[in-house]
Design an enzyme around this catalytic site. Sequence first.
Site, PDB file in Angstrom:
ATOM      1  N   LEU A 175      -0.005  -2.086   9.019  1.00  0.00           N
ATOM      2  CA  LEU A 175      -0.573  -1.257   7.922  1.00  0.00           C
ATOM      3  C   LEU A 175      -1.533  -1.699   7.213  1.00  0.00           C
ATOM      4  N   ALA A 191      -5.259  -3.196   5.774  1.00  0.00           N
ATOM      5  CA  ALA A 191      -6.554  -2.927   6.034  1.00  0.00           C
ATOM      6  C   ALA A 191      -7.391  -2.739   4.721  1.00  0.00           C
ATOM      7  N   LYS A 243     -11.786  -0.021  13.153  1.00  0.00           N
ATOM      8  CA  LYS A 243     -10.701   0.742  13.545  1.00  0.00           C
ATOM      9  C   LYS A 243     -10.736   1.026  15.031  1.00  0.00           C
ATOM     10  N   GLY A 302       0.801  -1.146  -0.106  1.00  0.00           N
ATOM     11  CA  GLY A 302      -0.031   0.090   0.132  1.00  0.00           C
ATOM     12  C   GLY A 302       0.833   1.466   0.082  1.00  0.00           C
ATOM     13  N   GLN A 303       0.094   2.519   0.034  1.00  0.00           N
ATOM     14  CA  GLN A 303       0.964   3.723   0.037  1.00  0.00           C
ATOM     15  C   GLN A 303       1.959   3.825   1.318  1.00  0.00           C
ATOM     16  N   GLU A 348     -10.394   8.822  11.465  1.00  0.00           N
ATOM     17  CA  GLU A 348     -11.859   8.580  11.242  1.00  0.00           C
ATOM     18  C   GLU A 348     -12.393   8.245  12.401  1.00  0.00           C
ATOM     19  N   THR A 356      -6.680   5.713  13.064  1.00  0.00           N
ATOM     20  CA  THR A 356      -6.913   6.941  12.079  1.00  0.00           C
ATOM     21  C   THR A 356      -7.962   7.809  12.752  1.00  0.00           C
ATOM     22  N   TYR A 406     -16.036   0.917   8.509  1.00  0.00           N
ATOM     23  CA  TYR A 406     -14.150   1.071   8.870  1.00  0.00           C
ATOM     24  C   TYR A 406     -14.050   1.623   9.934  1.00  0.00           C
ATOM     25  N   ASP A 464      -2.481 -12.886   4.478  1.00  0.00           N
ATOM     26  CA  ASP A 464      -3.665 -12.053   4.792  1.00  0.00           C
ATOM     27  C   ASP A 464      -4.190 -11.887   6.164  1.00  0.00           C
ATOM     28  N   TYR A 482     -16.310  -8.130   6.036  1.00  0.00           N
ATOM     29  CA  TYR A 482     -15.008  -8.361   5.669  1.00  0.00           C
ATOM     30  C   TYR A 482     -14.220  -6.973   6.191  1.00  0.00           C
TER      31      TYR A 482
HETATM   32  P1  NAP Z   1      -3.807   1.549   1.268  1.00  0.00           P
HETATM   33  O1  NAP Z   1      -2.956   2.292   0.281  1.00  0.00           O
HETATM   34  O2  NAP Z   1      -5.214   1.269   0.749  1.00  0.00           O
HETATM   35  O3  NAP Z   1      -2.954   0.068   1.583  1.00  0.00           O
HETATM   36  C1  NAP Z   1      -3.638  -0.831   2.279  1.00  0.00           C
HETATM   37  C2  NAP Z   1      -2.685  -2.244   2.507  1.00  0.00           C
HETATM   38  O4  NAP Z   1      -3.505  -3.056   3.091  1.00  0.00           O
HETATM   39  C3  NAP Z   1      -2.423  -2.682   1.021  1.00  0.00           C
HETATM   40  O5  NAP Z   1      -1.248  -3.179   1.049  1.00  0.00           O
HETATM   41  C4  NAP Z   1      -3.401  -3.718   0.787  1.00  0.00           C
HETATM   42  O6  NAP Z   1      -3.029  -4.940   0.048  1.00  0.00           O
HETATM   43  C5  NAP Z   1      -3.403  -4.380   2.104  1.00  0.00           C
HETATM   44  N1  NAP Z   1      -4.694  -5.339   2.630  1.00  0.00           N
HETATM   45  C6  NAP Z   1      -5.815  -4.927   2.488  1.00  0.00           C
HETATM   46  N2  NAP Z   1      -6.509  -5.875   3.030  1.00  0.00           N
HETATM   47  C7  NAP Z   1      -5.659  -6.724   3.437  1.00  0.00           C
HETATM   48  C8  NAP Z   1      -6.105  -8.238   4.075  1.00  0.00           C
HETATM   49  N3  NAP Z   1      -6.921  -8.845   4.247  1.00  0.00           N
HETATM   50  N4  NAP Z   1      -4.922  -8.883   4.350  1.00  0.00           N
HETATM   51  C9  NAP Z   1      -3.690  -8.448   3.988  1.00  0.00           C
HETATM   52  N5  NAP Z   1      -3.319  -7.128   3.521  1.00  0.00           N
HETATM   53  C10 NAP Z   1      -4.381  -6.407   3.107  1.00  0.00           C
HETATM   54  O7  NAP Z   1      -3.684   2.079   2.797  1.00  0.00           O
HETATM   55  P2  NAP Z   1      -2.794   3.307   3.138  1.00  0.00           P
HETATM   56  O8  NAP Z   1      -3.105   4.678   2.777  1.00  0.00           O
HETATM   57  O9  NAP Z   1      -1.098   2.866   2.772  1.00  0.00           O
HETATM   58  O10 NAP Z   1      -2.973   3.315   5.049  1.00  0.00           O
HETATM   59  C11 NAP Z   1      -2.113   2.137   5.530  1.00  0.00           C
HETATM   60  C12 NAP Z   1      -2.860   2.151   7.029  1.00  0.00           C
HETATM   61  O11 NAP Z   1      -3.231   3.295   7.616  1.00  0.00           O
HETATM   62  C13 NAP Z   1      -4.412   1.456   6.716  1.00  0.00           C
HETATM   63  O12 NAP Z   1      -4.443   0.579   7.854  1.00  0.00           O
HETATM   64  C14 NAP Z   1      -5.115   2.502   6.860  1.00  0.00           C
HETATM   65  O13 NAP Z   1      -6.450   2.273   7.224  1.00  0.00           O
HETATM   66  C15 NAP Z   1      -4.605   3.321   7.777  1.00  0.00           C
HETATM   67  N6  NAP Z   1      -4.913   4.894   7.675  1.00  0.00           N
HETATM   68  C16 NAP Z   1      -4.522   5.440   6.598  1.00  0.00           C
HETATM   69  C17 NAP Z   1      -4.518   7.059   6.559  1.00  0.00           C
HETATM   70  C18 NAP Z   1      -4.375   7.701   5.252  1.00  0.00           C
HETATM   71  O14 NAP Z   1      -4.617   8.846   5.079  1.00  0.00           O
HETATM   72  N7  NAP Z   1      -3.677   7.084   4.207  1.00  0.00           N
HETATM   73  C19 NAP Z   1      -4.854   7.560   7.739  1.00  0.00           C
HETATM   74  C20 NAP Z   1      -5.155   6.896   8.979  1.00  0.00           C
HETATM   75  C21 NAP Z   1      -4.777   5.500   8.985  1.00  0.00           C
HETATM   76  P3  NAP Z   1      -3.380  -4.818  -1.535  1.00  0.00           P
HETATM   77  O15 NAP Z   1      -2.309  -3.865  -2.189  1.00  0.00           O
HETATM   78  O16 NAP Z   1      -3.335  -6.083  -2.003  1.00  0.00           O
HETATM   79  O17 NAP Z   1      -4.676  -4.038  -1.715  1.00  0.00           O
HETATM   80  O1  G4F Z   2     -10.240  10.653   0.357  1.00  0.00           O
HETATM   81  P1  G4F Z   2     -11.297   9.973   1.055  1.00  0.00           P
HETATM   82  O2  G4F Z   2     -12.135   8.703   0.552  1.00  0.00           O
HETATM   83  O3  G4F Z   2     -10.739   9.706   2.420  1.00  0.00           O
HETATM   84  P2  G4F Z   2     -11.322   9.551   3.924  1.00  0.00           P
HETATM   85  O4  G4F Z   2     -12.627   9.020   3.786  1.00  0.00           O
HETATM   86  O5  G4F Z   2     -11.221  10.784   4.937  1.00  0.00           O
HETATM   87  O6  G4F Z   2     -10.415   8.293   4.536  1.00  0.00           O
HETATM   88  C1  G4F Z   2      -9.117   8.395   4.179  1.00  0.00           C
HETATM   89  O7  G4F Z   2      -8.563   8.918   5.510  1.00  0.00           O
HETATM   90  C2  G4F Z   2      -8.760   8.258   6.754  1.00  0.00           C
HETATM   91  C3  G4F Z   2      -8.153   9.217   7.908  1.00  0.00           C
HETATM   92  O8  G4F Z   2      -8.971  10.269   8.246  1.00  0.00           O
HETATM   93  C4  G4F Z   2      -8.190   7.000   6.640  1.00  0.00           C
HETATM   94  F1  G4F Z   2      -8.490   6.216   8.001  1.00  0.00           F
HETATM   95  C5  G4F Z   2      -9.099   6.191   5.560  1.00  0.00           C
HETATM   96  O9  G4F Z   2      -8.134   4.856   5.386  1.00  0.00           O
HETATM   97  C6  G4F Z   2      -8.518   6.973   4.186  1.00  0.00           C
HETATM   98  O10 G4F Z   2      -7.241   6.883   3.933  1.00  0.00           O
HETATM   99  O11 G4F Z   2     -12.380  11.204   1.389  1.00  0.00           O
HETATM  100  C7  G4F Z   2     -12.241  12.624   2.002  1.00  0.00           C
HETATM  101  C8  G4F Z   2     -13.343  13.188   1.973  1.00  0.00           C
HETATM  102  C9  G4F Z   2     -14.628  12.538   2.344  1.00  0.00           C
HETATM  103  O12 G4F Z   2     -15.145  13.481   3.093  1.00  0.00           O
HETATM  104  C10 G4F Z   2     -15.429  12.197   1.025  1.00  0.00           C
HETATM  105  O13 G4F Z   2     -16.877  12.272   1.271  1.00  0.00           O
HETATM  106  O14 G4F Z   2     -13.747  13.557   0.615  1.00  0.00           O
HETATM  107  C11 G4F Z   2     -15.092  13.487   0.177  1.00  0.00           C
HETATM  108  N1  G4F Z   2     -15.260  13.195  -1.248  1.00  0.00           N
HETATM  109  C12 G4F Z   2     -15.921  14.213  -2.161  1.00  0.00           C
HETATM  110  N2  G4F Z   2     -15.834  13.565  -3.124  1.00  0.00           N
HETATM  111  C13 G4F Z   2     -14.599  12.307  -1.758  1.00  0.00           C
HETATM  112  C14 G4F Z   2     -15.350  12.644  -3.073  1.00  0.00           C
HETATM  113  N3  G4F Z   2     -13.972  10.960  -1.469  1.00  0.00           N
HETATM  114  C15 G4F Z   2     -14.050  10.163  -2.486  1.00  0.00           C
HETATM  115  N4  G4F Z   2     -13.038   9.236  -2.387  1.00  0.00           N
HETATM  116  N5  G4F Z   2     -14.142  10.388  -3.952  1.00  0.00           N
HETATM  117  C16 G4F Z   2     -15.002  11.670  -4.188  1.00  0.00           C
HETATM  118  O15 G4F Z   2     -15.301  11.603  -5.254  1.00  0.00           O
END
Ligand code: NAP
Ligand code: G4F
Length: 383
Positions: free
Chosen positions: A86, A88, A161, A12-13, A135, A133, A157, A64, A101
């Site tokens: 990480l 999810a 979490k 993932g990212q 969230e 998170t 979600y 997994d 799921y």
């Molecule tokens: P991401 O890009 O969606 O990456 C998620 C990773 O988890 C991918 O490697 C995915 O594999 C893997 N994964 C999903 N389901 C799985 C499963 N059942 N078993 C094993 N691996 C699985 O997310 P990210 O943005 O890097 O975020 C990393 C973590 O931080 C996540 O837990 C997310 O909820 C949390 N988080 C993210 C943010 C944010 O803004 N980015 C903020 C707060 C918390 P595939 O590549 O195969 O899909």
């Molecule tokens: O980019 P989003 O999908 O991120 P969201 O829902 O904030 O979640 C991300 O950040 C969380 C941390 O706070 C992580 F835990 C989570 O794993 C993920 O990385 O949406 C951001 C906002 C939302 O309010 C959504 O309703 O953007 C709004 N939005 C408006 N138009 C949209 C869109 N979101 C998406 N994905 N696509 C749209 O077209």
Amino acid sequence: MRKVALITGITGQDGAYLAEYLIKKGYTVHGIKRRSSMFNTERIDHLYQDPHIENRSLILHYGDLTDSLNLTRIIGETQPDEIYNLAAMSHVKVSFDTPEYTANADALGVLRILEAVRLLNLAHKTRIYQASTSELYGLVQEVPQKETTPFYPRSPYAVAKLYGYWITVNYREAYGMHASNGILFNHESPLRGETFVTRKVTRAVSRIALGMQNKVYMGNLSAKRDWGHAKDYVRAMYAILQQDEPSDYVIATGITTTIRDFIRMSFDEIGVGIEFQGEGVQETARLTGIDEKRFTHKVGNEYIETFRKRIGEEVVGVDPNYFRPSEVDLLIGDATKARTRLGWEPKYSLNALIEDMMYNDLKLMKKDFYLKKEGYTILNYFE
Ligand code: NAP
Ligand code: G4F
């Protein structure tokens, strides 16, 4: 002796940036990747090493979060000093479609890792980082949000979490484990998944600038997020596990911005002005003008002629299908604890983040654009 880290979600990212960061620090990094019908390691391919090389710094394992036996075996075999959980199902909107799921992976997955560490008698060796998170704050009870702000999750979600957060705290208190939560606010990058809002916008703005797309449809334009750069945020994950005592930390920039302003800023990055009008599902944005020098510098001289003719056209619309059954309207974090205890500060401003994302998406989209011009079929085989 090299330290050993195990990263779930390495494809993932955040997993990709963290793996690179830890390898540079001299770690041996083990990563768990899911089996997929196509290669899914694009984000870490630059770190890949042939399995026949001795003393590899990156080793991947199939696994997994829904499979306890698999997780227990990998943790037992790798004996990690640090686990970064990480992995999810990380998309909030998709969690409404796949709630069971999401709970299995995002809630029980955390328990499986903690329990595996305990059962393998690694509780006093292995430090654990749980990807919590912002969230969790959902319907926010305080502005800005900090470690003591009560949680009010608003999606399957976030509820999953919430379990992950508390089971991490519980294992720390019950078994003395070095287990910590990073409560990370939204963080983005050129590696961000294409369906999260920032990446959807920077891709669409790039395609519109190159004449590959007319318009982008969005959901709630008024939601506000505290956006940082993922590169800054993985430094915080590492710092959390280097502390003598485990604890939970908010990681955020302290600045919040609407989706509408993020779109405006992304167009502005390439010298294009837009204006929003209307409300709710009727809201649209039109092109109002170009700073030709900036556009030419950022996008390229060859695109300006066509783009000039498009001034006045609608480029943003609203599609209610992107609305969420329950929304998180406002997130803004107070990272004072991380600043004072970890010495953590973000280096990227929102403008610098957008510049990085736009630069990369323009480069990517241009590659598609030229392939298409040369007669290659891309994206859709049956177009
Ligand atoms: P991401 O890009 O969606 O990456 C998620 C990773 O988890 C991918 O490697 C995915 O594999 C893997 N994964 C999903 N389901 C799985 C499963 N059942 N078993 C094993 N691996 C699985 O997310 P990210 O943005 O890097 O975020 C990393 C973590 O931080 C996540 O837990 C997310 O909820 C949390 N988080 C993210 C943010 C944010 O803004 N980015 C903020 C707060 C918390 P595939 O590549 O195969 O899909
Ligand atoms: O980019 P989003 O999908 O991120 P969201 O829902 O904030 O979640 C991300 O950040 C969380 C941390 O706070 C992580 F835990 C989570 O794993 C993920 O990385 O949406 C951001 C906002 C939302 O309010 C959504 O309703 O953007 C709004 N939005 C408006 N138009 C949209 C869109 N979101 C998406 N994905 N696509 C749209 O077209």
